[in-house]
Structures are given as C-alpha cells and as structure tokens.
Design a protein around this motif. Structure first.
Motif, PDB file in Angstrom:
ATOM      1  N   MET A 133       0.819  -1.223   0.000  1.00  0.00           N
ATOM      2  CA  MET A 133       0.000   0.000   0.000  1.00  0.00           C
ATOM      3  C   MET A 133       0.848   1.267   0.000  1.00  0.00           C
ATOM      4  SD  MET A 133      -1.934   0.288   3.692  1.00  0.00           S
ATOM      5  CE  MET A 133      -2.840  -1.238   3.513  1.00  0.00           C
ATOM      6  N   GLU A 134       2.163   1.116   0.150  1.00  0.00           N
ATOM      7  CA  GLU A 134       3.053   2.280   0.119  1.00  0.00           C
ATOM      8  C   GLU A 134       3.723   2.463  -1.243  1.00  0.00           C
ATOM      9  OE1 GLU A 134       4.875   2.558   4.498  1.00  0.00           O
ATOM     10  OE2 GLU A 134       5.318   0.643   3.526  1.00  0.00           O
ATOM     11  N   LEU A 135       3.462   1.544  -2.150  1.00  0.00           N
ATOM     12  CA  LEU A 135       4.146   1.593  -3.454  1.00  0.00           C
ATOM     13  C   LEU A 135       3.416   2.507  -4.432  1.00  0.00           C
ATOM     14  CD1 LEU A 135       4.853  -2.220  -4.004  1.00  0.00           C
ATOM     15  CD2 LEU A 135       6.526  -0.464  -3.366  1.00  0.00           C
TER      16      LEU A 135
ATOM     17  N   PHE B 170       3.970  -2.580  -8.485  1.00  0.00           N
ATOM     18  CA  PHE B 170       2.506  -2.604  -8.467  1.00  0.00           C
ATOM     19  C   PHE B 170       1.933  -2.917  -9.844  1.00  0.00           C
ATOM     20  CE2 PHE B 170      -1.744  -0.932  -8.971  1.00  0.00           C
ATOM     21  CZ  PHE B 170      -2.386  -1.748  -8.051  1.00  0.00           C
ATOM     22  N   MET B 171       2.577  -2.415 -10.892  1.00  0.00           N
ATOM     23  CA  MET B 171       2.093  -2.717 -12.252  1.00  0.00           C
ATOM     24  C   MET B 171       2.007  -4.226 -12.472  1.00  0.00           C
ATOM     25  SD  MET B 171       1.335   0.033 -13.949  1.00  0.00           S
ATOM     26  CE  MET B 171       1.359  -0.520 -15.651  1.00  0.00           C
ATOM     27  N   GLU B 172       2.999  -4.933 -11.927  1.00  0.00           N
ATOM     28  CA  GLU B 172       2.989  -6.392 -12.038  1.00  0.00           C
ATOM     29  C   GLU B 172       1.784  -6.997 -11.299  1.00  0.00           C
ATOM     30  OE1 GLU B 172       6.318  -9.180 -10.692  1.00  0.00           O
ATOM     31  OE2 GLU B 172       7.340  -7.723 -11.993  1.00  0.00           O
ATOM     32  N   VAL B 173       1.449  -6.414 -10.166  1.00  0.00           N
ATOM     33  CA  VAL B 173       0.307  -6.899  -9.384  1.00  0.00           C
ATOM     34  C   VAL B 173      -0.996  -6.716 -10.167  1.00  0.00           C
ATOM     35  CG1 VAL B 173      -1.115  -6.464  -7.334  1.00  0.00           C
ATOM     36  CG2 VAL B 173       1.383  -6.529  -7.127  1.00  0.00           C
ATOM     37  N   ILE B 174      -1.220  -5.517 -10.685  1.00  0.00           N
ATOM     38  CA  ILE B 174      -2.513  -5.243 -11.323  1.00  0.00           C
ATOM     39  C   ILE B 174      -2.613  -5.990 -12.656  1.00  0.00           C
ATOM     40  CG2 ILE B 174      -1.864  -3.049 -12.463  1.00  0.00           C
ATOM     41  CD1 ILE B 174      -4.679  -1.985 -11.622  1.00  0.00           C
TER      42      ILE B 174
ATOM     43  N   GLU C 258      -7.030   3.651 -20.317  1.00  0.00           N
ATOM     44  CA  GLU C 258      -5.924   3.806 -19.364  1.00  0.00           C
ATOM     45  C   GLU C 258      -5.660   2.526 -18.562  1.00  0.00           C
ATOM     46  OE1 GLU C 258      -4.074   6.448 -19.326  1.00  0.00           O
ATOM     47  OE2 GLU C 258      -5.290   7.727 -20.642  1.00  0.00           O
ATOM     48  N   GLU C 259      -6.299   1.437 -18.935  1.00  0.00           N
ATOM     49  CA  GLU C 259      -6.100   0.144 -18.264  1.00  0.00           C
ATOM     50  C   GLU C 259      -6.222   0.246 -16.736  1.00  0.00           C
ATOM     51  OE1 GLU C 259      -2.351  -0.977 -20.101  1.00  0.00           O
ATOM     52  OE2 GLU C 259      -3.456  -2.090 -21.637  1.00  0.00           O
ATOM     53  N   SER C 260      -7.314   0.850 -16.292  1.00  0.00           N
ATOM     54  CA  SER C 260      -7.641   1.031 -14.862  1.00  0.00           C
ATOM     55  C   SER C 260      -6.658   1.928 -14.126  1.00  0.00           C
ATOM     56  CB  SER C 260      -7.723  -0.318 -14.122  1.00  0.00           C
ATOM     57  OG  SER C 260      -8.666  -1.169 -14.732  1.00  0.00           O
ATOM     58  N   MET C 261      -5.826   2.678 -14.867  1.00  0.00           N
ATOM     59  CA  MET C 261      -4.835   3.546 -14.229  1.00  0.00           C
ATOM     60  C   MET C 261      -5.042   5.008 -14.623  1.00  0.00           C
ATOM     61  SD  MET C 261      -2.602   1.510 -12.505  1.00  0.00           S
ATOM     62  CE  MET C 261      -0.890   2.021 -12.675  1.00  0.00           C
ATOM     63  N   PHE C 262      -6.289   5.388 -14.946  1.00  0.00           N
ATOM     64  CA  PHE C 262      -6.539   6.798 -15.235  1.00  0.00           C
ATOM     65  C   PHE C 262      -6.193   7.628 -14.009  1.00  0.00           C
ATOM     66  CE2 PHE C 262      -9.553  10.387 -14.771  1.00  0.00           C
ATOM     67  CZ  PHE C 262      -9.018  11.195 -15.761  1.00  0.00           C
TER      68      PHE C 262
ATOM     69  N   SER D  22      -6.451  -3.183  -2.374  1.00  0.00           N
ATOM     70  CA  SER D  22      -7.605  -4.031  -2.682  1.00  0.00           C
ATOM     71  C   SER D  22      -7.356  -4.848  -3.950  1.00  0.00           C
ATOM     72  CB  SER D  22      -8.872  -3.183  -2.841  1.00  0.00           C
ATOM     73  OG  SER D  22      -9.172  -2.519  -1.633  1.00  0.00           O
ATOM     74  N   VAL D  23      -6.713  -4.230  -4.934  1.00  0.00           N
ATOM     75  CA  VAL D  23      -6.384  -4.945  -6.167  1.00  0.00           C
ATOM     76  C   VAL D  23      -5.381  -6.066  -5.868  1.00  0.00           C
ATOM     77  CG1 VAL D  23      -5.262  -4.741  -8.433  1.00  0.00           C
ATOM     78  CG2 VAL D  23      -6.903  -2.987  -7.683  1.00  0.00           C
ATOM     79  N   TYR D  24      -4.438  -5.760  -4.993  1.00  0.00           N
ATOM     80  CA  TYR D  24      -3.433  -6.761  -4.596  1.00  0.00           C
ATOM     81  C   TYR D  24      -4.098  -7.977  -3.933  1.00  0.00           C
ATOM     82  CZ  TYR D  24      -0.272  -8.576  -0.893  1.00  0.00           C
ATOM     83  OH  TYR D  24       0.411  -9.371  -0.009  1.00  0.00           O
ATOM     84  N   ILE D  25      -5.049  -7.728  -3.027  1.00  0.00           N
ATOM     85  CA  ILE D  25      -5.739  -8.857  -2.374  1.00  0.00           C
ATOM     86  C   ILE D  25      -6.544  -9.643  -3.414  1.00  0.00           C
ATOM     87  CG2 ILE D  25      -7.439  -9.549  -0.639  1.00  0.00           C
ATOM     88  CD1 ILE D  25      -5.005  -8.594   0.761  1.00  0.00           C
ATOM     89  N   LEU D  26      -7.177  -8.933  -4.335  1.00  0.00           N
ATOM     90  CA  LEU D  26      -7.922  -9.616  -5.410  1.00  0.00           C
ATOM     91  C   LEU D  26      -6.985 -10.508  -6.216  1.00  0.00           C
ATOM     92  CD1 LEU D  26     -10.688  -8.112  -7.621  1.00  0.00           C
ATOM     93  CD2 LEU D  26      -8.857  -9.406  -8.698  1.00  0.00           C
TER      94      LEU D  26
END
Lengths: 360, 360
Positions: free
Chosen positions: B36-38, B45-49, B232-236, B243-247
């Motif tokens: 959550m600090e990244l 994080f890009m790798e996570v999403i 924007e691939e969810s990055m607008f 939350s995305v990370y837990i998903l």
C-alpha cells in the motif's frame, strides 16, 4: 537496508501504523477475523469508522455545520461530483489554474456550467501560486476552487483567498491535508484522496458544509450526491473498510505527534533542511518562486538529464526510492509527506551533498 | 476458538491469502515497503494489477473483445455508470426485479432513460427468480439487466436469459462472481463489488465488451466513462492498490483450487449439505422456491423470533458469526462464499442439528 520511500503517492505510511496493522491483520481485537473480513454494519467496524470521523473532527476543528465523509474514487471523482452537486443551474464557478490537477478539475466542471479562470500560472509553467491580492472574484459564483498543493510543479498556497462575498471556497487538499493547521471555517468544502498524508489509496476524505449539499439537482444519481452520504454517514453502500481503518490509525498517530500543529513543525523543519541545500548549491536548482514552494513535494533539477538518471540510480542503491519527478516535467521530486521522518530527509541531504561533491 | 465468519460481505477471505498478505504487509518482495506504500505506476505494483487482470481473464475465459477493469464505488456506483454509458439517447433498457439490489439499479437507470420491467417476483416477496421462458424481451433495448444472486432474498439464477435479439445482457454478479462457471460471451458486461468472493471492499470488477463502451454520450464526466478506464487500463487515476493486490492473491488461490470449476464443485457440496438439513427439518424453514435457491446465501427461519435470537447468540458463542439475516427480512442467513471451507458449513450443520434437538 533501511528504505526511505519518497514516492508522491501512494506514499509511505508511519512505521507504527504499518506494524499495528500487520499485527492485527488476521485477528482484529480478538474477533478471529481481519478488519477487512468484518461486516461494515457490525459494531467492530462501526467503531472504526466513527473513530476515524471523530479523529478528523478533533484534529481539524470541524464543527457540526460540516459533514465528514469517506468516499471512493479519489480527487478525480471529486472533480466531477463537485460541479454536479454545487454548480447552480446556469451558474458559474471560479477556478484557479495552478497545474495539471487544477486543469483536470476545470475540464470536468465545464460539463456542468461556466468556468471562469480567476487566476493562472500556466504561462510561466506553473512556477508559482498567482499572487492572491490581484485576484478579482465576482459576486454570484457557485464556488471558487483551488488546489492547495501541486505535486507536479512543487508549489503550495501559503495563504488562501479571503472570500468575503459569500462564495464558498473549495480546495483539493489531496497532497497537503493535515500537514499544517488550517481554519476549516474558511472553506465551504475540502477533499483529499488519502494516499499521500492519510492512508492508502481507495478512500477519499470530503469535508463539506452541510447546507451546500442541499443544492444538488434531482437529476444526479444517488451515489454521486453528497446529501446521500451525509444522510447515511458514509454507509449508503459498503465503504472501503480497510482503507478507512488505516486512516483511523494514521489519524491516531497524528494525535500522538501533538496533532496537526505538532506535525506542521516537523514538516517545516524537513522542508527547510532540504531547501537550504538546494538554495546553497548551484548544482541543484528548484524552479519554483521561493514564496510558493511546497513543503510536501520538493522538486529540483540537476545540470543534465544524465546526472539526474545517475542521481536516481545511486539514491535507489542507498535505499532512497520514488525520487523520480513526474513524467510530465522530469527532474527529481522528493515527496516528504507527514509519514516521512526527519531522518529520511537528513539521509537524502547527506546523499545530495556527497553526490554534488563527486559530480559537481 | 476457531471462528467461522458467515458475514454477507465484507466476507471472510481464504486463510492462505490473509496469511500471505500479513507476512509481506510491511515488506513486499524485498522492497522494504508495503504494497500500500508503493507508487501505482512503479513496476512492482504494475505487475500486481496486470497479474490480477491476467488471472481474471484466465479463470473466466475472457476474450480480447472484453476489457477487465478495476474501479471504485461498488455495485452502487455501477447502478448509475451503466445507464450513463450504455442507455441510448431516448432509449429504454429491460430490468428484471428480483429484490432490493435490482430495485436500486432500476431507480438509477430511470434517471437516464425508460426502464421496462421484463420480470419481477416482488408480488411474492422475491421468493424466486421469475421463470425465464415467460419473459418477452423487446427488440431495440439498450441492454437487459439482471442480478445474478440476491443476497437478501437468498435466490440465484441457475440459467440466464438466452438473448438472441442483439440486446446485451448485463449482470450484477457482486455476490456470486467466480463461484461457478459461466460463459462470458453470453454477457455484454458483468460487474461485482469484490467484498464477497474476490477480496476486500473498495474495488469493483467490471468486465465489459469494448464496443459497448463507445456508446457513451460526450456529457458524461471522464471518471464515469468506461472508455476512460479501458484506454488507461484502470490507471486513469490512482487505483485502490491494496484491494487490487488482495484480489490478485484471491484469484491466485482460486487457480490453486482447480479454477472456477473446482470452486464450483466445493460450493455445490457446501450448499447441498446445508439445504439437506433444512429440507429434512420442520424446525428450519427456507422460504425460497427450490429451483431458485442461492448457493451463496442460504436464508432460513426458525419457529419464532425469540428462537432466532437464541440461535444467533449460541452460534456466536461457538465461533459462528455474521449469521443474522438482512435487517429488511430478519431470520438467519448463512453466506457461504468461495472462502468458506466445507468444515465451516459442517460445523454450522452440527450446531443446527444440536439446536433443533434442544429447542425443537
């Protein structure tokens, strides 16, 4: 290696907050469940969200004339919600343009009414906050909007427009919320994505004078009306529970630091230490007018882009990350929000002095 | 004491997911920072999403004709975004009314066009899914909307309307997403708040056929346009990163269970075990038509409200929490989403048999 994360947001959080959240991640107060597994309508989470609201009220001196809301969608959603709710039919709003984020707010407002640009520093690449005594507010504006701190340009308002004509002042405070004492009564509404000074991304703090929320036209969807969330106390639908919980812990932590006045003192020291090095050097250059410099995002350039790339690489190797300037402007940016300790700034300053010696 | 959390949402998460998230909470993959600090634009994080999107595509068989989006605001925001984007000017949409959440979706759609109720079970207290072969879809609808599982009434579609007239079928799958195999190509769009089957509250999964997003009128704000988030691939703007990370972790976990087909088998067993006890008993009573019963939310009544209160109290004392029915309907509700293990249902069933013996 000790890591100092200078990311502009999502940004570092206080170590104590991270450790407490980790400790109770799977078992919150003996429930056998993590906070994120709890029903938002159960007593345990209700205590969390009410505690978060209470902390915001105490820390910022928010009176009962205002509602404190925890919403979703970040400042970008507020850019639209604000004019949807507050622009009078056929009315106009005044916006100051101090950078990318102001411009985005202006773009959305134009969908709902006339935007009059009260001031702009666009012509000089947003290198300052336009001198407020030259602004000429008109009577009858639905509201006036400012961006209190500009993360990309590295500028910040150090005084606010003294509106005595009845126009409510609205501020996007995403990047300096709770970093310094303000008088909430000077504002009709403020809003802030949490991910810089308050917590993780995914929760947006909105503080709004309740009477302003009553203006909203009947055509606005339920979720996009401030009045919905005021009436339901941020529980119209499932709030982002874990993000609200972290915000609660962060505001507890601010209280432990002597409140916002205590935090402000530390923030002043941090930015002074950094600007002193820049001012004393001809190697580092900050393009911002001294009286408009941000105490949250300190931007600077080196003599060449090659040196900037080298600076970033060597800083990262010493555990100082997130220092790359925004892609629109380049250069270096040190974001030193509330959670960045003075020791982090001191480490950066030591590194800067060393780097200048070797490469200057 | 072992706790089984039967909350309707936010709901329990897989134990393995909670433990991994706790382990790396303060130090994600050696970065020295928590997820959550990244920065959301950093490579970690890009790798996570991107991994989360890839998991959704793999698990649900989502083709390139569809975009996979991670948005904010829950299903309640989709109730408005959907008609804002997809209702043709002067057009109409068909909605099936199967309960409170359908009704809320209908209310928002009426702000943007005509709503034709294609079917409703309101007259019988939402005790069934209206028989689909009796529906009479009209040509020219902008879309047809259903709620695939109804958490309050305890009903679920076990087949979907076979639309052969070109109308895109849209489903609110908040409470049964990834609980069973569906054919994504039968749908124009599906959406789901994550807090039941996918992760914590604060992130909303939207899967939309890309061509449908192009309909959006120019008057819709940037943040409320699907096309913005597709481009924007969810990055607008800053997504709800944690939350995305837990998903991402939850969808990894589903893959480890044999994918959705594997999960569906377990879910079938869980609901069968529970319904068998109810069917065999005259003490417990489920008001739902057998062919419409939900495999996610099993609702039942006891002979009196006093016995229900006693049931809830004693169940909680044995570590079975979150069993109170929705405040609108009362009674008992066992939410048995993907993360609820069979052992939890078995513990509940044992308790129910015991309770009936003592109080029946």
């Amino acid at each position: 290696m000790k890591v100092y994360n200078f990311s502009a947001g999502p940004a570092m959080l206080p170590k104590e907050v991270m450790e407490q959240a980790q400790d109770e991640f799977c078992n919150f107060r003996g429930t056998g469940c993590g906070v994120m597994e709890l029903s938002h309508r159960g007593s345990q989470f209700m205590e969390v969200i009410q505690g978060a609201e209470q902390n915001v009220r105490e820390l910022m001196g928010v009176s009962d004339d205002y509602a404190v809301l925890f919403l979703q969608g970040g400042a970008s959603m507020q850019f639209a919600m604000l004019p949807m709710n507050l622009m009078a039919p056929g009315g106009f709003a005044e916006y100051a343009d101090t950078g990318v984020w102001s411009s985005k707010a202006i773009k959305e407002a134009k969908l709902f009414g006339e935007v009059k640009e009260i001031a702009s520093s666009k012509a000089t690449n947003y290198d300052r906050i336009p001198v407020i005594r030259h602004w000429k507010p008109e009577a009858g504006a639905s509201y006036m909007h400012i961006t209190s701190n500009n993360t990309i340009a590295g500028t910040q308002y150090h005084a606010f427009p003294p509106l005595d004509n009845g126009t409510p002042l609205i501020a996007d405070m995403s990047s300096d919320i709770m970093s310094r004492v303000i008088n909430m009564n000077d504002f009709g509404m403020i809003y802030a994505g949490a991910q810089k000074n308050l917590g993780p991304s995914g929760v947006t703090l909105v503080i709004i004078r309740k009477d302003l929320a009553e203006r909203c036209p009947a055509t606005v969807p339920t979720m996009l009306r401030y009045s919905t969330h005021i009436k339901e106390e941020s529980m119209f639908n499932t709030p982002p529970t874990f993000s609200v919980y972290i915000l609660k812990l962060v505001t507890d932590w601010i209280k432990g630091k002597g409140g916002i006045a205590g935090i402000e003192e530390i923030n002043d020291t941090k930015s002074e230490v950094l600007y002193e090095v820049i001012n004393a050097s001809s190697f580092y250059n900050n393009p911002v007018y001294p009286e408009s410099r941000s105490r949250m995002n300190v931007v600077f350039r080196l003599p060449s882009e090659e040196l900037e790339a080298k600076f970033l690489k060597e800083a990262a190797a010493e555990g100082m990350t997130g220092l790359k300037g925004h892609r629109l402007v380049g250069g270096i940016r040190a974001s030193i929000y509330n959670a960045m300790p003075l020791s982090g700034v001191e480490a950066l300053v030591d590194f800067m002095n060393e780097f200048e010696k070797k490469n200057g």
